[in-house]
Write an enzyme that holds these catalytic residues in place. Structure first.
Site, PDB file in Angstrom:
ATOM      1  N   ASP A   1      38.394  41.657  41.167  1.00  0.00           N
ATOM      2  CA  ASP A   1      38.346  41.201  42.558  1.00  0.00           C
ATOM      3  C   ASP A   1      37.772  42.347  43.387  1.00  0.00           C
ATOM      4  OD1 ASP A   1      38.736  39.620  44.861  1.00  0.00           O
ATOM      5  OD2 ASP A   1      40.649  40.613  45.243  1.00  0.00           O
TER       6      ASP A   1
ATOM      7  N   GLU B   1      34.727  36.695  40.644  1.00  0.00           N
ATOM      8  CA  GLU B   1      34.365  35.564  41.493  1.00  0.00           C
ATOM      9  C   GLU B   1      32.913  35.704  41.910  1.00  0.00           C
ATOM     10  OE1 GLU B   1      36.736  34.763  44.949  1.00  0.00           O
ATOM     11  OE2 GLU B   1      38.480  34.230  43.754  1.00  0.00           O
TER      12      GLU B   1
ATOM     13  N   ASP C   1      45.335  41.988  45.608  1.00  0.00           N
ATOM     14  CA  ASP C   1      44.010  42.114  44.999  1.00  0.00           C
ATOM     15  C   ASP C   1      44.110  42.074  43.479  1.00  0.00           C
ATOM     16  OD1 ASP C   1      42.431  42.443  47.461  1.00  0.00           O
ATOM     17  OD2 ASP C   1      43.626  44.259  47.676  1.00  0.00           O
TER      18      ASP C   1
END
Length: 156
Positions: free
Chosen positions: A8, A68, A140
């Site tokens: 992340d 992502e 996170d």
């Protein structure tokens, strides 16, 4: 058995998490967060992110990584900072020869909660079910573990 490193990326605090996948079983291996000093020069912050992820890779030896997909913020400066942090993190994976697979944020939420519109609290609650007993370093790191789990459910 496969080890997946979830990522992340963020300039202020990058989360990472490693899971072990054996068939349909998931197990928590490790997770953490790499915070950077907002008063430090950009190059130093990016170097800290790259070094932190390189250390996690060296310690846990993942077979692949997952992150992502990039999303565009309304603020171009925020998007640029995210892209730079992401570049540093992906460079650490590239240096180690690790493939990085990308997942849409909605696909990650759907893999964890069952709906792409889930909020962070729902994702974190499901992580406790999917990875019982895991001490998660923070939000996170939780997001990074969610990405790793989503990758584990995606066909190769």
């Amino acid at each position: 058995m496969t080890h997946i490193l979830g990522l992340d990326p963020s300039l202020s605090c990058t989360g990472w998490g490693v899971i072990r996948v054996e068939g349909s079983r998931l197990a928590h291996v490790a997770n953490g967060q790499i915070a950077t000093d907002p008063s430090a020069p950009m190059a130093a912050r990016l170097a800290a992110l790259q070094a932190g992820i390189a250390e996690a890779i060296a310690t846990h030896r993942p077979d692949r990584a997952a992150a992502e997909e990039v999303f565009v913020n309304k603020n171009p400066q925020s998007t640029l900072k995210l892209a730079q942090a992401r570049g540093a993190v992906l460079a650490a994976c590239g240096e180690a020869g690790i493939e990085v697979r990308e997942h849409a944020a909605r696909a990650v939420k759907k893999a964890i909660v069952g709906t792409g519109g889930a909020d962070k609290a729902q994702v974190q609650a499901m992580l406790k079910v999917l990875l019982p007993g895991a001490a998660i370093a923070g939000p996170d790191a939780a997001d990074a573990l969610a990405v790793a789990i989503a990758d584990a459910h995606r066909p190769i």
